[in-house]
Scaffold this motif. Structure first.
Motif, PDB file in Angstrom:
ATOM      1  N   VAL A   1      41.640  42.872  47.304  1.00  0.00           N
ATOM      2  CA  VAL A   1      40.609  42.502  48.082  1.00  0.00           C
ATOM      3  C   VAL A   1      39.499  43.283  48.255  1.00  0.00           C
ATOM      4  O   VAL A   1      39.778  44.622  48.137  1.00  0.00           O
ATOM      5  CB  VAL A   1      41.246  42.249  49.687  1.00  0.00           C
ATOM      6  N   VAL A   2      38.299  42.796  48.051  1.00  0.00           N
ATOM      7  CA  VAL A   2      37.018  43.666  48.026  1.00  0.00           C
ATOM      8  C   VAL A   2      35.919  42.997  49.027  1.00  0.00           C
ATOM      9  O   VAL A   2      35.640  41.965  48.875  1.00  0.00           O
ATOM     10  CB  VAL A   2      36.366  43.942  46.828  1.00  0.00           C
ATOM     11  N   LEU A   3      35.883  43.822  49.932  1.00  0.00           N
ATOM     12  CA  LEU A   3      34.840  43.199  50.983  1.00  0.00           C
ATOM     13  C   LEU A   3      33.403  44.046  51.118  1.00  0.00           C
ATOM     14  O   LEU A   3      33.583  45.114  51.323  1.00  0.00           O
ATOM     15  CB  LEU A   3      35.502  43.157  52.297  1.00  0.00           C
ATOM     16  N   GLY A   4      32.400  43.293  51.271  1.00  0.00           N
ATOM     17  CA  GLY A   4      31.283  44.055  51.496  1.00  0.00           C
ATOM     18  C   GLY A   4      30.985  44.109  53.004  1.00  0.00           C
ATOM     19  O   GLY A   4      31.306  43.154  53.839  1.00  0.00           O
ATOM     20  N   THR A   5      30.254  45.346  53.503  1.00  0.00           N
ATOM     21  CA  THR A   5      29.883  45.355  54.803  1.00  0.00           C
ATOM     22  C   THR A   5      28.532  46.135  54.936  1.00  0.00           C
ATOM     23  O   THR A   5      28.126  46.884  54.191  1.00  0.00           O
ATOM     24  CB  THR A   5      30.858  45.903  55.583  1.00  0.00           C
ATOM     25  N   THR A   6      28.010  45.879  56.362  1.00  0.00           N
ATOM     26  CA  THR A   6      27.014  47.280  56.502  1.00  0.00           C
ATOM     27  C   THR A   6      27.545  48.277  57.007  1.00  0.00           C
ATOM     28  O   THR A   6      27.557  49.310  56.269  1.00  0.00           O
ATOM     29  CB  THR A   6      25.938  46.532  57.346  1.00  0.00           C
ATOM     30  N   SER A   7      28.259  48.037  58.128  1.00  0.00           N
ATOM     31  CA  SER A   7      29.064  49.242  58.640  1.00  0.00           C
ATOM     32  C   SER A   7      30.218  48.767  59.429  1.00  0.00           C
ATOM     33  O   SER A   7      30.763  49.671  60.224  1.00  0.00           O
ATOM     34  CB  SER A   7      28.092  50.099  59.609  1.00  0.00           C
ATOM     35  N   GLY A   8      30.834  47.590  59.158  1.00  0.00           N
ATOM     36  CA  GLY A   8      31.792  47.212  59.960  1.00  0.00           C
ATOM     37  C   GLY A   8      31.260  46.433  61.139  1.00  0.00           C
ATOM     38  O   GLY A   8      30.307  45.779  61.183  1.00  0.00           O
ATOM     39  N   SER A   9      31.982  46.600  62.097  1.00  0.00           N
ATOM     40  CA  SER A   9      31.738  45.746  63.528  1.00  0.00           C
ATOM     41  C   SER A   9      30.795  46.716  64.382  1.00  0.00           C
ATOM     42  O   SER A   9      31.482  47.626  65.096  1.00  0.00           O
ATOM     43  CB  SER A   9      33.285  45.400  64.450  1.00  0.00           C
ATOM     44  N   THR A  10      29.522  46.505  64.397  1.00  0.00           N
ATOM     45  CA  THR A  10      28.742  47.187  65.401  1.00  0.00           C
ATOM     46  C   THR A  10      29.104  46.986  66.706  1.00  0.00           C
ATOM     47  O   THR A  10      29.210  48.337  67.390  1.00  0.00           O
ATOM     48  CB  THR A  10      27.513  46.851  65.004  1.00  0.00           C
TER      49      THR A  10
ATOM     50  N   MET B   1      34.976  50.924  59.452  1.00  0.00           N
ATOM     51  CA  MET B   1      34.145  50.139  58.337  1.00  0.00           C
ATOM     52  C   MET B   1      35.197  49.316  57.280  1.00  0.00           C
ATOM     53  O   MET B   1      34.812  48.110  56.955  1.00  0.00           O
ATOM     54  CB  MET B   1      32.914  50.483  57.668  1.00  0.00           C
ATOM     55  N   ASN B   2      36.363  49.833  57.171  1.00  0.00           N
ATOM     56  CA  ASN B   2      37.142  49.028  56.252  1.00  0.00           C
ATOM     57  C   ASN B   2      38.278  48.439  56.961  1.00  0.00           C
ATOM     58  O   ASN B   2      39.342  47.750  56.384  1.00  0.00           O
ATOM     59  CB  ASN B   2      37.902  50.079  55.163  1.00  0.00           C
ATOM     60  N   SER B   3      38.273  48.086  58.430  1.00  0.00           N
ATOM     61  CA  SER B   3      39.106  47.356  59.107  1.00  0.00           C
ATOM     62  C   SER B   3      39.213  45.776  58.601  1.00  0.00           C
ATOM     63  O   SER B   3      40.255  45.362  58.229  1.00  0.00           O
ATOM     64  CB  SER B   3      38.655  47.166  60.550  1.00  0.00           C
ATOM     65  N   ALA B   4      38.169  44.996  58.335  1.00  0.00           N
ATOM     66  CA  ALA B   4      38.294  43.787  57.723  1.00  0.00           C
ATOM     67  C   ALA B   4      39.179  43.647  56.488  1.00  0.00           C
ATOM     68  O   ALA B   4      40.006  42.834  56.428  1.00  0.00           O
ATOM     69  CB  ALA B   4      36.973  43.198  57.783  1.00  0.00           C
ATOM     70  N   ALA B   5      38.993  44.534  55.427  1.00  0.00           N
ATOM     71  CA  ALA B   5      39.530  44.364  54.083  1.00  0.00           C
ATOM     72  C   ALA B   5      40.986  44.650  54.402  1.00  0.00           C
ATOM     73  O   ALA B   5      41.988  44.045  54.012  1.00  0.00           O
ATOM     74  CB  ALA B   5      38.931  45.356  53.344  1.00  0.00           C
ATOM     75  N   ALA B   6      41.441  45.752  55.172  1.00  0.00           N
ATOM     76  CA  ALA B   6      42.776  46.246  55.579  1.00  0.00           C
ATOM     77  C   ALA B   6      43.407  45.071  56.309  1.00  0.00           C
ATOM     78  O   ALA B   6      44.548  44.717  56.005  1.00  0.00           O
ATOM     79  CB  ALA B   6      42.807  47.351  56.126  1.00  0.00           C
ATOM     80  N   GLN B   7      42.723  44.448  57.320  1.00  0.00           N
ATOM     81  CA  GLN B   7      43.585  43.522  58.018  1.00  0.00           C
ATOM     82  C   GLN B   7      43.695  42.261  57.283  1.00  0.00           C
ATOM     83  O   GLN B   7      44.873  41.550  57.298  1.00  0.00           O
ATOM     84  CB  GLN B   7      42.688  42.942  59.236  1.00  0.00           C
ATOM     85  N   CYS B   8      42.889  41.666  56.257  1.00  0.00           N
ATOM     86  CA  CYS B   8      43.126  40.699  55.414  1.00  0.00           C
ATOM     87  C   CYS B   8      44.342  40.912  54.609  1.00  0.00           C
ATOM     88  O   CYS B   8      45.066  39.914  54.470  1.00  0.00           O
ATOM     89  CB  CYS B   8      41.788  40.403  54.558  1.00  0.00           C
ATOM     90  N   ALA B   9      44.558  42.059  53.783  1.00  0.00           N
ATOM     91  CA  ALA B   9      45.620  42.477  53.256  1.00  0.00           C
ATOM     92  C   ALA B   9      47.009  42.371  54.162  1.00  0.00           C
ATOM     93  O   ALA B   9      47.843  41.703  53.573  1.00  0.00           O
ATOM     94  CB  ALA B   9      45.393  43.755  52.619  1.00  0.00           C
ATOM     95  N   MET B  10      46.824  42.860  55.135  1.00  0.00           N
ATOM     96  CA  MET B  10      48.034  42.871  56.120  1.00  0.00           C
ATOM     97  C   MET B  10      48.487  41.466  56.624  1.00  0.00           C
ATOM     98  O   MET B  10      49.736  41.095  56.545  1.00  0.00           O
ATOM     99  CB  MET B  10      48.010  43.806  57.188  1.00  0.00           C
ATOM    100  N   TRP B  11      47.359  40.640  57.028  1.00  0.00           N
ATOM    101  CA  TRP B  11      47.676  39.498  57.569  1.00  0.00           C
ATOM    102  C   TRP B  11      48.275  38.437  56.503  1.00  0.00           C
ATOM    103  O   TRP B  11      48.952  37.582  56.706  1.00  0.00           O
ATOM    104  CB  TRP B  11      46.430  38.978  58.004  1.00  0.00           C
ATOM    105  N   HIS B  12      47.800  38.687  55.125  1.00  0.00           N
ATOM    106  CA  HIS B  12      47.998  37.634  54.103  1.00  0.00           C
ATOM    107  C   HIS B  12      49.160  38.207  52.859  1.00  0.00           C
ATOM    108  O   HIS B  12      49.397  37.505  52.068  1.00  0.00           O
ATOM    109  CB  HIS B  12      46.770  37.249  53.434  1.00  0.00           C
ATOM    110  N   GLY B  13      49.420  39.350  53.159  1.00  0.00           N
ATOM    111  CA  GLY B  13      50.746  40.093  52.423  1.00  0.00           C
ATOM    112  C   GLY B  13      50.080  40.510  50.840  1.00  0.00           C
ATOM    113  O   GLY B  13      50.826  40.176  49.919  1.00  0.00           O
ATOM    114  N   LEU B  14      48.864  40.682  50.949  1.00  0.00           N
ATOM    115  CA  LEU B  14      48.052  41.138  49.710  1.00  0.00           C
ATOM    116  C   LEU B  14      48.462  42.527  49.061  1.00  0.00           C
ATOM    117  O   LEU B  14      48.138  43.449  50.111  1.00  0.00           O
ATOM    118  CB  LEU B  14      46.709  40.711  49.454  1.00  0.00           C
ATOM    119  N   THR B  15      49.130  42.983  48.121  1.00  0.00           N
ATOM    120  CA  THR B  15      49.344  44.372  47.801  1.00  0.00           C
ATOM    121  C   THR B  15      48.630  45.130  46.816  1.00  0.00           C
ATOM    122  O   THR B  15      49.064  46.166  46.255  1.00  0.00           O
ATOM    123  CB  THR B  15      50.831  44.246  47.498  1.00  0.00           C
TER     124      THR B  15
END
Length: 349
Positions: free
Chosen positions: A94-103, A132-146
């Motif tokens: 997973v590679v996700l772009g962001t500005t700064s995460g959840s403002t 700011m890396n929360s979204a990418a990390a959560q995506c991997a954990m929720w969907h089992g991407l290693t």
């Protein structure tokens, strides 16, 4: 040619949930409606993803402190994972772009550290979502991407930056497939940082693979991309001249200019007009349709081109260009070669 292709995509936008809703909005060409929004920080009218409640979408487990940015990305990836499940392996990343995460989460966590009684009783469950890396990390954990898991903080220039990072992972064999995209939530906190109105939100993800791989036809090949920094007009012109080197203007079928800021949108129109002329058959402006989606805007431009190509069989084997420019002087451009089969381009498959 990069040898990297896009084989599927999905998005959550102010037009609705999923690829079909965004594609229909692009083809119709009418801006999504702005609706009243309000939270602890500011009230505004904005274009937001409709009917998106975190608990309703993802359930109660693990979502009590989840930020909207992570939830949007997880929900977008859910649709895409179900579509490309046969191509997912242990090195899918997973590679996700962001500005700064959840403002909003960052504002709330900072406020709590200053206003709650000593010893500064912040909510510890909120801390991971303030990163700011929360979204990418959560995506991997929720969907089992290693596979590789990365966040690229490039603001409105996240589109080309994310595609470049994902392409490198694939070309070097560090990943067998990459879910590459960007997400930007709307909040009152973001309204305070970016006053002036016109904000939107979106989450968009592309599934990228190397050209020979995959069990499904490619929708587009990533031909070239470039990013530059400087005076916005000169930076964008330099990007376009570089990525279009060797291509004839009449080979370019489509163009996506992604900025929602009137001044920057004007820069994109002028520069693309100078470099490409006025003969591009299809021009899409996702910023005009869904508002200022920040980091998501560049990838949304790519998705808009794919959506428009699905309704036009003449797009096959021709090129499309997506541009991006930010207030800090960064600019970027991506060139795609549309390679989908005719039935896919008509949207029948």
């Amino acid at each position: 040619m990069t040898g990297v292709v896009i084989t599927a995509w999905s998005a959550l936008t102010p037009f609705g949930h999923g690829r079909a809703a965004f594609a229909e909005g692009v083809r119709r060409g009418e801006p999504a409606a702005a609706v009243p929004t309000k939270d602890d920080w500011a009230a505004a009218h904005a274009r937001v993803v409709p009917d998106f409640d975190i608990v309703e979408q993802l359930g109660r487990k693990g979502t009590s402190s989840m930020d909207r940015t992570s939830a949007l990305a997880i929900a977008t990836l859910r649709e895409l994972v179900s579509e490309v499940d046969d191509a997912i392996g242990p090195r899918t990343g997973v590679v996700l772009g962001t500005t700064s995460g959840s403002t909003r989460t960052q504002f709330e966590f900072t406020r709590d550290s200053l206003t709650r009684r000593k010893p500064y009783l912040v909510n510890p469950a909120q801390m991971p979502f303030a990163l700011m890396n929360s979204a990418a990390a959560q995506c991997a954990m929720w969907h089992g991407l290693t596979g590789p898991n990365s966040t690229v903080a490039a603001g409105r220039n996240s589109g080309p930056a994310v595609l470049r990072y994902a392409s490198r992972l694939l070309r070097t064999g560090r990943a067998s497939g990459v879910f590459a995209g960007a997400v930007e939530e709307h909040s009152g906190a973001r309204e305070l940082l970016e006053p002036g109105g016109g904000l939107g939100e979106a989450s968009v993800l592309l599934f990228m693979q190397t050209a020979p791989g995959g069990n499904r036809p490619a929708l587009a090949e990533v031909v070239a991309l470039d990013t530059r920094f400087g005076e916005p007009r000169q930076a964008l012109a330099g990007c376009l001249e570089h990525v279009l080197s060797g291509l004839a203007v009449d080979e370019v079928w489509g163009l996506a200019t992604t900025s929602a800021d009137p001044e920057l949108a004007g820069v994109e129109r002028e520069v693309t007009g100078e470099v490409l002329g006025r003969r591009v058959a299809t021009v899409v402006r996702p910023g005009h349709l869904v508002g200022d989606t920040g980091a998501a805007s560049g990838v949304l431009g790519v998705a808009a081109l794919l959506a428009a190509a699905a309704a036009d069989v003449s797009a096959r084997d021709r090129f499309a260009v997506a541009t991006s420019v930010d207030r800090d002087g960064t600019a970027g451009a991506v060139v795609l070669r549309l390679t989908g089969s005719p039935h896919e381009l008509r949207g029948e498959g």
